[in-house]
Design a protein around this motif. Structure first.
Motif, mmCIF file in Angstrom:
data_model
loop_
_atom_site.group_PDB
_atom_site.id
_atom_site.type_symbol
_atom_site.label_atom_id
_atom_site.label_comp_id
_atom_site.label_asym_id
_atom_site.label_seq_id
_atom_site.Cartn_x
_atom_site.Cartn_y
_atom_site.Cartn_z
ATOM 1 N N PRO A 381 0.794 -1.237 0.000
ATOM 2 C CA PRO A 381 0.000 0.000 0.000
ATOM 3 C C PRO A 381 0.821 1.278 0.000
ATOM 4 C CG PRO A 381 -0.887 -1.573 1.591
ATOM 5 C CD PRO A 381 0.444 -2.094 1.157
ATOM 6 N N VAL A 382 2.138 1.189 0.159
ATOM 7 C CA VAL A 382 2.963 2.391 0.131
ATOM 8 C C VAL A 382 2.779 3.132 -1.187
ATOM 9 C CG1 VAL A 382 5.329 3.288 0.193
ATOM 10 C CG2 VAL A 382 4.656 1.474 1.756
ATOM 11 N N GLY A 383 2.551 2.388 -2.256
ATOM 12 C CA GLY A 383 2.334 3.020 -3.553
ATOM 13 C C GLY A 383 1.140 3.966 -3.534
ATOM 14 N N LYS A 384 0.033 3.539 -2.920
ATOM 15 C CA LYS A 384 -1.151 4.396 -2.842
ATOM 16 C C LYS A 384 -0.901 5.610 -1.956
ATOM 17 C CE LYS A 384 -4.409 0.619 -3.720
ATOM 18 N NZ LYS A 384 -5.550 -0.177 -3.198
ATOM 19 N N LEU A 385 -0.141 5.392 -0.871
ATOM 20 C CA LEU A 385 0.229 6.527 -0.021
ATOM 21 C C LEU A 385 1.088 7.511 -0.801
ATOM 22 C CD1 LEU A 385 1.161 4.593 3.260
ATOM 23 C CD2 LEU A 385 -0.887 5.994 2.903
ATOM 24 N N ASN A 386 1.956 6.977 -1.641
ATOM 25 C CA ASN A 386 2.836 7.823 -2.438
ATOM 26 C C ASN A 386 2.035 8.660 -3.435
ATOM 27 O OD1 ASN A 386 5.667 8.499 -3.005
ATOM 28 N ND2 ASN A 386 5.252 7.626 -5.036
ATOM 29 N N ASP A 387 0.983 8.060 -3.977
ATOM 30 C CA ASP A 387 0.123 8.796 -4.914
ATOM 31 C C ASP A 387 -0.531 9.988 -4.223
ATOM 32 O OD1 ASP A 387 0.758 6.948 -6.853
ATOM 33 O OD2 ASP A 387 -1.085 5.774 -6.601
ATOM 34 N N ARG A 388 -0.746 9.862 -2.921
ATOM 35 C CA ARG A 388 -1.367 10.962 -2.163
ATOM 36 C C ARG A 388 -0.319 11.941 -1.609
ATOM 37 N NH1 ARG A 388 -5.655 7.817 1.822
ATOM 38 N NH2 ARG A 388 -6.552 6.400 0.255
ATOM 39 N N GLY A 389 0.957 11.601 -1.782
ATOM 40 C CA GLY A 389 2.017 12.472 -1.280
ATOM 41 C C GLY A 389 2.276 12.349 0.206
ATOM 42 N N ILE A 390 1.855 11.240 0.809
ATOM 43 C CA ILE A 390 2.035 11.087 2.266
ATOM 44 C C ILE A 390 2.788 9.805 2.627
ATOM 45 C CG2 ILE A 390 0.004 12.466 2.852
ATOM 46 C CD1 ILE A 390 -1.518 9.811 3.325
ATOM 47 N N ALA A 391 3.446 9.182 1.666
ATOM 48 C CA ALA A 391 4.120 7.903 1.940
ATOM 49 C C ALA A 391 5.168 8.038 3.042
ATOM 50 C CB ALA A 391 4.769 7.371 0.662
ATOM 51 N N ASP A 392 5.876 9.159 3.059
ATOM 52 C CA ASP A 392 6.978 9.313 4.010
ATOM 53 C C ASP A 392 6.527 9.818 5.374
ATOM 54 O OD1 ASP A 392 8.577 8.577 1.888
ATOM 55 O OD2 ASP A 392 9.087 10.641 1.340
ATOM 56 N N THR A 393 5.288 10.266 5.475
ATOM 57 C CA THR A 393 4.814 10.876 6.727
ATOM 58 C C THR A 393 3.650 10.144 7.389
ATOM 59 O OG1 THR A 393 3.322 12.336 5.494
ATOM 60 C CG2 THR A 393 5.557 13.155 5.957
ATOM 61 N N ALA A 394 2.963 9.275 6.659
ATOM 62 C CA ALA A 394 1.742 8.663 7.195
ATOM 63 C C ALA A 394 1.998 7.853 8.452
ATOM 64 C CB ALA A 394 1.086 7.793 6.120
ATOM 65 N N LEU A 395 3.034 7.023 8.433
ATOM 66 C CA LEU A 395 3.315 6.180 9.599
ATOM 67 C C LEU A 395 3.800 7.001 10.796
ATOM 68 C CD1 LEU A 395 3.218 3.300 10.619
ATOM 69 C CD2 LEU A 395 5.546 2.962 9.772
ATOM 70 N N PRO A 396 4.755 7.939 10.616
ATOM 71 C CA PRO A 396 5.140 8.773 11.760
ATOM 72 C C PRO A 396 3.957 9.552 12.346
ATOM 73 C CG PRO A 396 6.757 8.990 10.010
ATOM 74 C CD PRO A 396 5.606 8.205 9.440
ATOM 75 N N ASP A 397 3.079 10.032 11.478
ATOM 76 C CA ASP A 397 1.922 10.790 11.960
ATOM 77 C C ASP A 397 1.005 9.913 12.805
ATOM 78 O OD1 ASP A 397 2.860 13.021 10.683
ATOM 79 O OD2 ASP A 397 1.439 12.937 9.003
ATOM 80 N N THR A 398 0.749 8.688 12.335
ATOM 81 C CA THR A 398 -0.096 7.756 13.098
ATOM 82 C C THR A 398 0.555 7.389 14.425
ATOM 83 O OG1 THR A 398 -1.119 6.836 11.117
ATOM 84 C CG2 THR A 398 -1.140 5.457 13.092
ATOM 85 N N ALA A 399 1.860 7.139 14.403
ATOM 86 C CA ALA A 399 2.577 6.744 15.622
ATOM 87 C C ALA A 399 2.464 7.808 16.700
ATOM 88 C CB ALA A 399 4.046 6.481 15.287
ATOM 89 N N LYS A 400 2.564 9.072 16.300
ATOM 90 C CA LYS A 400 2.482 10.150 17.297
ATOM 91 C C LYS A 400 1.045 10.469 17.674
ATOM 92 C CE LYS A 400 4.300 14.683 18.490
ATOM 93 N NZ LYS A 400 5.194 15.805 18.095
ATOM 94 N N LYS A 401 0.169 10.508 16.676
ATOM 95 C CA LYS A 401 -1.211 10.931 16.915
ATOM 96 C C LYS A 401 -1.960 9.997 17.852
ATOM 97 C CE LYS A 401 -4.067 10.645 13.396
ATOM 98 N NZ LYS A 401 -4.780 10.985 12.147
ATOM 99 N N TYR A 402 -1.766 8.684 17.674
ATOM 100 C CA TYR A 402 -2.539 7.716 18.452
ATOM 101 C C TYR A 402 -1.720 6.951 19.504
ATOM 102 C CZ TYR A 402 -6.096 8.327 14.799
ATOM 103 O OH TYR A 402 -7.033 8.846 13.938
ATOM 104 N N PHE A 403 -0.407 6.778 19.268
ATOM 105 C CA PHE A 403 0.387 5.913 20.135
ATOM 106 C C PHE A 403 1.426 6.658 20.967
ATOM 107 C CE2 PHE A 403 -1.220 3.309 16.679
ATOM 108 C CZ PHE A 403 -1.691 2.174 17.339
ATOM 109 N N GLY A 404 1.522 7.966 20.815
ATOM 110 C CA GLY A 404 2.438 8.753 21.648
ATOM 111 C C GLY A 404 3.896 8.588 21.299
ATOM 112 N N ILE A 405 4.207 7.921 20.182
ATOM 113 C CA ILE A 405 5.599 7.743 19.766
ATOM 114 C C ILE A 405 6.043 8.997 19.006
ATOM 115 C CG2 ILE A 405 7.225 6.351 18.449
ATOM 116 C CD1 ILE A 405 6.058 4.891 20.848
ATOM 117 N N GLY A 406 7.028 9.677 19.546
ATOM 118 C CA GLY A 406 7.446 10.961 19.006
ATOM 119 C C GLY A 406 7.199 12.076 19.992
ATOM 120 N N SER A 407 6.469 11.766 21.063
ATOM 121 C CA SER A 407 6.291 12.704 22.166
ATOM 122 C C SER A 407 7.351 12.440 23.227
ATOM 123 C CB SER A 407 4.896 12.534 22.787
ATOM 124 O OG SER A 407 3.882 12.777 21.831
ATOM 125 N N VAL A 408 7.499 13.370 24.144
ATOM 126 C CA VAL A 408 8.423 13.198 25.261
ATOM 127 C C VAL A 408 7.666 12.578 26.430
ATOM 128 C CG1 VAL A 408 9.940 14.361 26.911
ATOM 129 C CG2 VAL A 408 9.830 15.153 24.534
#
Length: 566
Positions: A381-408
């Motif tokens: 599915p990375v290909g579809k994410l790439n078509d939307r321009g979010i392939a490189d950011t979708a996973l980091p965004d989810t990790a921080k938004k819902y799982f607190g990974i990327g917060s202190v």
């Protein structure tokens, strides 16, 4: 806090005993002048006739005895000249008397094993009218000097004490912080003697909360960071994991007043964790209560004594698919029962990714791909994410938004709080299966699993909120449908016949779920084994370095902790 004053000792008496024969000034000077096979000086001293090859048995014996004689006599300068690193060795050897306040010492060499010479230490420490005996064992190794060709002690701080590392010193004085009496959620005392792998955790808790909780420091001999009075600071992403370790007490001359410190740990879960990690070398595990984030157990079995359970930085392998699945659901690219193509291999930007043994699942769903840990299904599915321009950011965004990974995180002890960075190229695909630039530890993955189980991130904690300074990390609750799908897929992984976690979780009761992972590491012959799971209101994650498949090594560790319950 520890007093900054260091009072020197005058007139100390030092003795060295080797094989029942006293070694004093004659042997010392004999060795320094190069006769009788003694060690000789460091490369800066007058050169002896150059010799090559490994040191002989006579050279090893001679330089070891001469070095121990100089050290025991209190002559740090001469002892340092018998090492291959005068600049680093002399301050520590001098500090043995001036800073550690050793007034008498007997050093007894044992039988050499090759170039290694073990020895025992019987010492007396005196400080402000308080005196106490001190004994331990250490060892030294003898090498040939690169320039002079002389036999020399291969310098390492561990020669002075086996627990000493570069950048640390031995000191006797007022303790850096008050002692603590740490208790679990049920009031059971937690000690290093009963729960050995809690040692670094208890040291950190003492460092941070001993004085705050009302204790009074005693007089101790301790290992501390050179040039500083402190240990590690509180969690701040990865920074705290790299801070100096808390002071470690080696000898107590006078006890202080311990502070009663309540923790979130559970003695039953901790005991199970201690036993479980002993079955596998280089293993670590953490257990967390999903409904609150309270840490129930932390255990490590490592040769280096590092608290990898909370401070490690390792690729988590396919346990990462919990967050990847949440990202795919959140972006409308898949759902639990929807088709998700699982092919033997997939190529992303020139790099080929494979499934284990190149398996495939014809007509499979995301639930099946998750339970069997299909890599290609989560990379495609990375290909579809790439078509939307979010392939490189979708996973980091989810990790921080819902799982607190990327917060202190503000846990109460030093932690590495996980890293799912923005990526590009093949690293974007690798991140989807927990490889590439992603770094996690068992605490992080136990928290991820706890979030999936409860539906909301509760930042892990180990002490009451009233003691912790600063803010607690927060994140958005998972959408209810997403959380339910994650739980369903983890439950299938732990119970279905084809689930990779079913065997390991077979003895765990309650409503349960799991995810396995194997992380390949460059230049490492066998992958790291990862496993994370939950049972009712307890989640746990473990890693066994070079342990192979997730269910083989890390799986039994997690299952043992979950079975203990809390």
């Amino acid at each position: 806090m520890r007093s900054g004053a260091k009072i020197g000792i005058a007139g100390g008496v030092f003795v060295v005993v080797a094989g029942g024969v006293g070694y004093g000034a004659y042997n010392l000077w004999n060795g320094l002048n190069g006769s009788g096979g003694g060690g000789g000086s460091a490369d800066t001293a007058q050169a002896a006739p150059a010799r090559t090859g490994p040191p002989t048995a006579d050279e090893i014996s001679g330089v070891a005895k001469d070095f121990l004689a100089a050290w025991a006599k209190g002559d740090a300068a001469r002892a340092a000249q018998l090492t291959n690193n005068v600049a680093d060795s002399q301050p520590l050897l001098a500090g043995y008397r001036a800073d550690a306040h050793v007034t008498r010492v007997t050093l007894t060499p044992g039988a050499a094993s090759g170039a290694k010479v073990p020895f025992t230490v019987q010492a007396t420490i005196s400080y402000e009218g308080k005196t106490k005996p001190w004994s331990y064992a250490s060892s030294l190794s003898v090498v040939r000097g690169l320039t002079t060709g002389r036999a020399l002690v291969d310098w390492a701080p561990s020669v002075v004490h086996p627990d000493l590392k570069k950048g640390q010193t031995l000191t006797t004085g007022e303790a850096e912080s008050a002692p603590i009496k740490a208790v679990d959620v049920n009031g059971v005392e937690l000690t290093k003697a009963k729960y050995p792998s809690l040692g670094p955790v208890l040291d950190s808790l003492r460092q941070k909360y001993g004085d705050k909780a009302g204790g009074k420091p005693g007089i101790e001999t301790y290992i501390g960071a050179s040039g500083s009075a402190g240990g590690a600071t509180e969690g701040s992403g990865g920074g705290s994991a790299d801070s100096p370790a808390p002071a470690r007490t080696l000898l107590t001359l006078s006890k202080g007043t311990p502070a009663l410190l309540h923790t979130t740990l559970d003695a039953r879960a901790q005991a199970a964790a201690e036993v479980a990690v002993k079955k596998f070398s280089e293993s670590s595990v953490v257990a967390v209560r999903p409904s609150t984030g309270e840490i129930r157990a932390i255990a490590n079995n490592r040769a280096d004594a590092f608290d990898a359970a909370t401070q490690g930085k390792l690729a988590p392998g396919s346990t990462m698919k919990i967050m990847t699945a949440a990202m795919l659901i959140d972006n409308g690219l898949a759902s639990e029962k929807s088709p998700l193509l699982c092919e033997p291999s997939v190529v992303w930007q020139g790099q080929t990714f494979h499934n284990l043994d190149n398996f495939s699942i014809p007509g499979g769903t995301m639930e099946q791909a998750f339970a069997r840990s299909c890599n290609t299904a989560f990379i495609k599915p990375v290909g579809k994410l790439n078509d939307r321009g979010i392939a490189d950011t979708a996973l980091p965004d989810t990790a921080k938004k819902y799982f607190g990974i990327g917060s202190v995180w503000n846990v109460g002890i030093p932690t590495f709080d996980g890293s799912v960075p923005q990526t590009s190229g093949p690293n974007t695909a690798a991140a989807m299966i927990g490889q590439g630039l992603v770094q996690m530890n068992p605490l992080n993955m136990a928290s991820v699993t706890a979030t999936a189980r409860s539906g909301a991130f509760h930042q892990p904690v180990i002490v009451p909120r009233s003691l912790r300074e600063g803010d607690t990390a927060t994140a958005r609750p998972l959408p209810a449908a997403t959380a339910q799908q994650l739980r369903d897929m983890m439950h299938t992984t732990a119970t279905a016949g084809y689930g990779t976690g079913t065997v390991a979780m077979s003895g765990v009761g309650g409503y349960k779920g799991a995810k396995t992972g194997s992380a390949e590491v460059d230049a490492q012959g066998k992958s790291n084994s990862w496993f994370t799971g939950f049972s009712d209101d307890l989640a746990a994650a473990a890693v066994v370095q070079s342990g192979g498949h997730g269910g083989d090594a890390a799986g039994p560790v997690v299952a043992a902790v979950l079975a203990a319950g809390s």
